[in-house]
Scaffold this active site. Structure first.
Site, PDB file in Angstrom:
ATOM      1  N   TYR A  63       0.873  -1.071  -0.037  1.00 46.39           N
ATOM      2  CA  TYR A  63      -0.046  -0.211   0.183  1.00 46.39           C
ATOM      3  C   TYR A  63       0.872   1.293   0.222  1.00 46.39           C
ATOM      4  O   TYR A  63       1.691   1.485   0.842  1.00 46.39           O
ATOM      5  CB  TYR A  63      -0.982   0.090   1.252  1.00 46.39           C
ATOM      6  CG  TYR A  63      -1.884   1.065   1.260  1.00 46.39           C
ATOM      7  CD1 TYR A  63      -3.000   0.950   0.634  1.00 46.39           C
ATOM      8  CD2 TYR A  63      -1.811   2.446   1.712  1.00 46.39           C
ATOM      9  CE1 TYR A  63      -4.152   2.120   0.455  1.00 46.39           C
ATOM     10  CE2 TYR A  63      -2.430   3.440   1.694  1.00 46.39           C
ATOM     11  CZ  TYR A  63      -3.746   3.207   1.072  1.00 46.39           C
ATOM     12  OH  TYR A  63      -4.470   4.399   1.104  1.00 46.39           O
ATOM     13  N   GLN A 109     -10.780   0.198   1.499  1.00 39.28           N
ATOM     14  CA  GLN A 109     -11.254  -0.523   0.228  1.00 39.28           C
ATOM     15  C   GLN A 109      -9.905  -1.094  -0.237  1.00 39.28           C
ATOM     16  O   GLN A 109     -10.235  -2.646  -0.819  1.00 39.28           O
ATOM     17  CB  GLN A 109     -12.251   0.322  -0.644  1.00 39.28           C
ATOM     18  CG  GLN A 109     -11.234   1.213  -1.332  1.00 39.28           C
ATOM     19  CD  GLN A 109     -11.632   2.491  -0.622  1.00 39.28           C
ATOM     20  OE1 GLN A 109     -11.904   2.798   0.559  1.00 39.28           O
ATOM     21  NE2 GLN A 109     -11.665   3.763  -1.233  1.00 39.28           N
ATOM     22  N   ASN A 127      -3.581   5.868   6.417  1.00 39.42           N
ATOM     23  CA  ASN A 127      -4.206   6.938   7.430  1.00 39.42           C
ATOM     24  C   ASN A 127      -5.321   5.889   8.341  1.00 39.42           C
ATOM     25  O   ASN A 127      -4.811   4.483   8.398  1.00 39.42           O
ATOM     26  CB  ASN A 127      -5.314   7.623   6.833  1.00 39.42           C
ATOM     27  CG  ASN A 127      -6.551   6.871   5.694  1.00 39.42           C
ATOM     28  OD1 ASN A 127      -6.691   5.762   6.109  1.00 39.42           O
ATOM     29  ND2 ASN A 127      -7.032   7.736   5.036  1.00 39.42           N
ATOM     30  N   THR A 186       3.064  10.076  11.873  1.00 36.88           N
ATOM     31  CA  THR A 186       4.601   9.805  11.695  1.00 36.88           C
ATOM     32  C   THR A 186       5.175  10.668  12.936  1.00 36.88           C
ATOM     33  O   THR A 186       4.301  11.582  13.451  1.00 36.88           O
ATOM     34  CB  THR A 186       5.126  10.553  10.360  1.00 36.88           C
ATOM     35  OG1 THR A 186       6.440  10.415  10.335  1.00 36.88           O
ATOM     36  CG2 THR A 186       4.932  12.182  10.385  1.00 36.88           C
ATOM     37  N   GLN A 204       9.239  16.874   9.875  1.00 36.78           N
ATOM     38  CA  GLN A 204       8.121  15.717  10.038  1.00 36.78           C
ATOM     39  C   GLN A 204       6.834  16.382  10.299  1.00 36.78           C
ATOM     40  O   GLN A 204       5.707  16.061   9.965  1.00 36.78           O
ATOM     41  CB  GLN A 204       8.461  15.170  11.219  1.00 36.78           C
ATOM     42  CG  GLN A 204       9.640  13.974  11.026  1.00 36.78           C
ATOM     43  CD  GLN A 204       9.541  13.018   9.957  1.00 36.78           C
ATOM     44  OE1 GLN A 204       8.698  12.452  10.146  1.00 36.78           O
ATOM     45  NE2 GLN A 204      10.307  13.266   8.995  1.00 36.78           N
ATOM     46  N   HIS A 264       4.034  16.611   7.315  1.00 38.37           N
ATOM     47  CA  HIS A 264       3.202  15.386   6.881  1.00 38.37           C
ATOM     48  C   HIS A 264       2.012  15.549   7.023  1.00 38.37           C
ATOM     49  O   HIS A 264       1.126  15.487   6.062  1.00 38.37           O
ATOM     50  CB  HIS A 264       3.944  14.183   7.408  1.00 38.37           C
ATOM     51  CG  HIS A 264       5.103  13.292   6.777  1.00 38.37           C
ATOM     52  ND1 HIS A 264       5.116  12.678   5.858  1.00 38.37           N
ATOM     53  CD2 HIS A 264       6.233  13.599   7.354  1.00 38.37           C
ATOM     54  CE1 HIS A 264       6.112  12.313   5.592  1.00 38.37           C
ATOM     55  NE2 HIS A 264       7.009  12.808   6.380  1.00 38.37           N
ATOM     56  N   GLU A 292       9.334   6.458  16.399  1.00 41.31           N
ATOM     57  CA  GLU A 292       9.547   6.067  14.958  1.00 41.31           C
ATOM     58  C   GLU A 292      10.836   6.733  14.589  1.00 41.31           C
ATOM     59  O   GLU A 292      11.527   5.662  13.913  1.00 41.31           O
ATOM     60  CB  GLU A 292       8.197   6.709  13.952  1.00 41.31           C
ATOM     61  CG  GLU A 292       8.388   6.198  12.337  1.00 41.31           C
ATOM     62  CD  GLU A 292       7.535   6.794  11.717  1.00 41.31           C
ATOM     63  OE1 GLU A 292       7.455   6.488  10.540  1.00 41.31           O
ATOM     64  OE2 GLU A 292       7.054   8.062  12.052  1.00 41.31           O
ATOM     65  N   HIS A 293      11.119   7.817  14.561  1.00 43.41           N
ATOM     66  CA  HIS A 293      12.325   8.149  14.159  1.00 43.41           C
ATOM     67  C   HIS A 293      12.993   8.848  15.120  1.00 43.41           C
ATOM     68  O   HIS A 293      12.512   9.887  15.948  1.00 43.41           O
ATOM     69  CB  HIS A 293      12.222   9.328  12.951  1.00 43.41           C
ATOM     70  CG  HIS A 293      11.486   9.059  11.905  1.00 43.41           C
ATOM     71  ND1 HIS A 293       9.834   9.484  11.788  1.00 43.41           N
ATOM     72  CD2 HIS A 293      11.738   8.356  10.834  1.00 43.41           C
ATOM     73  CE1 HIS A 293       9.550   8.925  10.620  1.00 43.41           C
ATOM     74  NE2 HIS A 293      10.713   8.275   9.983  1.00 43.41           N
ATOM     75  N   ASP A 335      14.421   9.104   5.113  1.00 37.55           N
ATOM     76  CA  ASP A 335      12.981   9.156   4.039  1.00 37.55           C
ATOM     77  C   ASP A 335      13.070   8.622   2.730  1.00 37.55           C
ATOM     78  O   ASP A 335      12.410   8.038   2.160  1.00 37.55           O
ATOM     79  CB  ASP A 335      12.452  10.348   4.313  1.00 37.55           C
ATOM     80  CG  ASP A 335      11.566  10.535   5.533  1.00 37.55           C
ATOM     81  OD1 ASP A 335      11.208   9.606   6.214  1.00 37.55           O
ATOM     82  OD2 ASP A 335      11.095  11.787   5.799  1.00 37.55           O
ATOM     83  N   GLU A 361       1.817 -34.314  30.563  1.00 35.31           N
ATOM     84  CA  GLU A 361       0.848 -33.599  30.187  1.00 35.31           C
ATOM     85  C   GLU A 361      -0.398 -34.432  29.861  1.00 35.31           C
ATOM     86  O   GLU A 361      -1.259 -33.779  29.470  1.00 35.31           O
ATOM     87  CB  GLU A 361       1.454 -32.860  28.896  1.00 35.31           C
ATOM     88  CG  GLU A 361       2.719 -32.196  29.008  1.00 35.31           C
ATOM     89  CD  GLU A 361       2.939 -31.386  27.753  1.00 35.31           C
ATOM     90  OE1 GLU A 361       2.490 -31.344  26.768  1.00 35.31           O
ATOM     91  OE2 GLU A 361       3.830 -30.344  28.062  1.00 35.31           O
ATOM     92  N   HIS A 381       0.435 -38.901  22.348  1.00 38.86           N
ATOM     93  CA  HIS A 381       1.646 -38.510  21.942  1.00 38.86           C
ATOM     94  C   HIS A 381       2.883 -39.536  22.233  1.00 38.86           C
ATOM     95  O   HIS A 381       3.651 -39.650  21.144  1.00 38.86           O
ATOM     96  CB  HIS A 381       2.265 -37.155  22.438  1.00 38.86           C
ATOM     97  CG  HIS A 381       1.247 -35.762  22.159  1.00 38.86           C
ATOM     98  ND1 HIS A 381      -0.077 -35.814  22.212  1.00 38.86           N
ATOM     99  CD2 HIS A 381       1.737 -34.518  21.636  1.00 38.86           C
ATOM    100  CE1 HIS A 381      -0.589 -34.582  21.767  1.00 38.86           C
ATOM    101  NE2 HIS A 381       0.511 -33.837  21.285  1.00 38.86           N
TER     102      HIS A 381
END
Length: 471
Positions: free
Chosen positions: A155, A223, A252, A275, A297, A300, A366-367, A400, A454, A459
């Site tokens: 994506y 979708q 998003n 971000t 940043q 964004h 994240e960064h 980036d 067990e 087994h």
């Protein structure tokens, strides 16, 4: 401007240095007892963080996914018209349109993308895994075999900004891992004209062409994730998009919610949130560079988080002054000021470097940039971050686009338990167990004993059945 109050719903926060009307960014004072009184969990909830309620978005996303599940291609075209304000000419982008995007690409942009691809391949090729065979006993081995997933859906966002770099960051590790089938999807753009009308941004299409990706779809949002999960067919039953086994890439809140809803039917990399950049800086840092990186940043989107952690009030003051001046001059001033003024952004004051490290480890950015004396040594002490950028000459924007590292990284504090996208993301480790008769006989008593412990005697019987003369 939204004023973030450190004490609003955040237990243990210090009431100090609250933002004044007109301040570009708020401050949180964690000096003295304010920090020592917080355990790790309280500290995490005290620090600036964007509101990002994926669970609440599920109610919106569920009927969209069901519509795609039952309506296929026609549903996807209708949803594109509804949410992206344009009905794609076809769900799959024709090869001629992808080729035209590359032909018409600005030569400078093409050269930059090619260099980005080259550097990403250099780094990701060193992440290749090799099969490893361990001899446990004579005649008994366990091999860990690394196998790529069969098919992935990648994506690429296309809302507020256009991200051909995300094509690179998703496609390169998948290709290096040896994924045999991959498809890219990105929202159709209402502003496109000519041959590109109703398709993703031509720069995204051109990046796909440079990477040899010819299966590209004009679908965005929840979708698109549903399309990858369920596949999509025309009214006559012709399959246009085959289902995938793994979906990667940021998006998003509705993309994140669709990933959560469909996880299990598909594998996912992460539920990416807004971000983030955190900068750990001392009084040796250049305030202009710190401000420039925080703004980078913040541009964004409105929920982007920019956080400075420092033990220098003088640096904090100089950074605020630089932010006010630079934010007024940058292209996306309104967006930047909204992000900087939101509750997700702030300047956190601490007593010293050790306290600063504790704060950024709790935040799990994240960064994370390190702009301190002996930045390399400080970076080596960090445990929680998606990616660490060391010193004055490694800004986040380098990562980036062209550091060679991957920019698809964990957000929302998830860096404390998750990694960024890599070749490993597209591989599965399979243990292959190969034991001879003698090797099994040698350990049969152990298996039978543990099986009985067990209360699973069958087994053990599965082992003793192989040695009937011993029964």
């Amino acid at each position: 401007m939204h004023l973030w109050c450190p004490t609003n719903g955040r237990p243990g926060a210090a009431v100090a240095d609250l933002p004044k009307l007109g301040d570009v960014i708020s401050r949180l004072d964690l000096r003295g007892a304010a920090l020592s009184s917080l355990d790790a969990r309280a500290l995490r909830t005290t620090l600036p963080r964007a509101e990002f309620d994926v669970e609440a978005a599920l109610a919106t996303v569920r009927p969209i996914c069901e519509q795609v599940h039952h309506g296929g291609v026609e549903a996807l075209l209708e949803l594109g018209e509804k949410f992206d304000r344009v009905r794609p000419t076809s769900l799959r982008v024709p090869a001629a349109v992808i080729a035209a995007a590359l032909d018409q690409l600005d030569p400078a942009v093409r050269a930059a993308l090619e260099e980005s691809i080259r550097r990403a391949r250099t780094v990701h090729e060193d992440q290749r895994r090799i099969d490893t065979t361990t001899q446990v006993v004579p005649g008994g081995t366990v091999t860990e075999r690394w196998v790529p997933v069969d098919r992935v859906g990648l994506y690429v966002p296309g809302g507020v900004a256009v991200y051909p770099s995300s094509v690179v960051m998703n496609v390169v590790p998948a290709q290096v891992a040896g994924v045999g089938s991959l498809a890219v999807t990105s929202p159709p753009q209402a502003t496109n004209t000519g041959v590109f009308a109703g398709y993703p941004h031509p720069t995204i299409l051109a990046a796909c062409a440079l990477l040899g990706v010819d299966e590209v779809f004009a679908a965005g949002g929840a979708q698109a994730i549903a399309m990858f999960a369920y596949g999509a067919a025309d009214a006559d039953g012709t399959v246009v998009c085959e289902p995938v086994t793994l979906v990667t890439g940021p998006g998003n809140i509705y993309v994140a919610a669709a990933k959560r809803l469909l996880k299990g039917l598909i594998g996912i990399d992460a539920e990416a949130g807004p971000t983030e950049i955190a900068i750990l800086a001392d009084d040796s840092a250049d305030a202009e560079l710190v401000a420039a990186d925080l703004i980078s940043q913040a541009e964004h989107d409105d929920l982007a988080a920019s956080v400075l952690v420092t033990d220098s009030t003088d640096l904090a003051d100089r950074v605020v002054a630089a932010l006010e001046r630079r934010s007024a001059l940058t292209k996306h001033t309104v967006r930047v000021n909204t992000a900087l003024g939101g509750r997700q952004s702030g300047i956190v004051l601490v007593d010293g470097l050790d306290e600063g490290i504790r704060v950024v480890d709790a935040y799990g950015a994240e960064h994370l940039e390190i702009q301190t004396r002996d930045a390399s040594a400080v970076a080596a002490r960090i445990r929680n971050a998606g990616a660490i950028f060391v010193g004055d000459y490694a800004p986040v924007s380098l990562g980036d686009y062209a550091a060679g590292s991957n920019h698809v990284l964990p957000t929302g504090g998830c860096a404390c338990h998750s990694s960024g996208l890599s070749v490993q993301s597209f591989l599965r480790g399979i243990h292959v167990v190969d034991y001879s008769r003698d090797a099994l006989a040698d350990v049969a008593d152990v298996v039978v004993t543990l099986a009985n412990a067990e209360d699973l005697p069958a087994h053990g019987e599965a082992v003793t059945a192989r040695f009937p003369t011993a029964q």
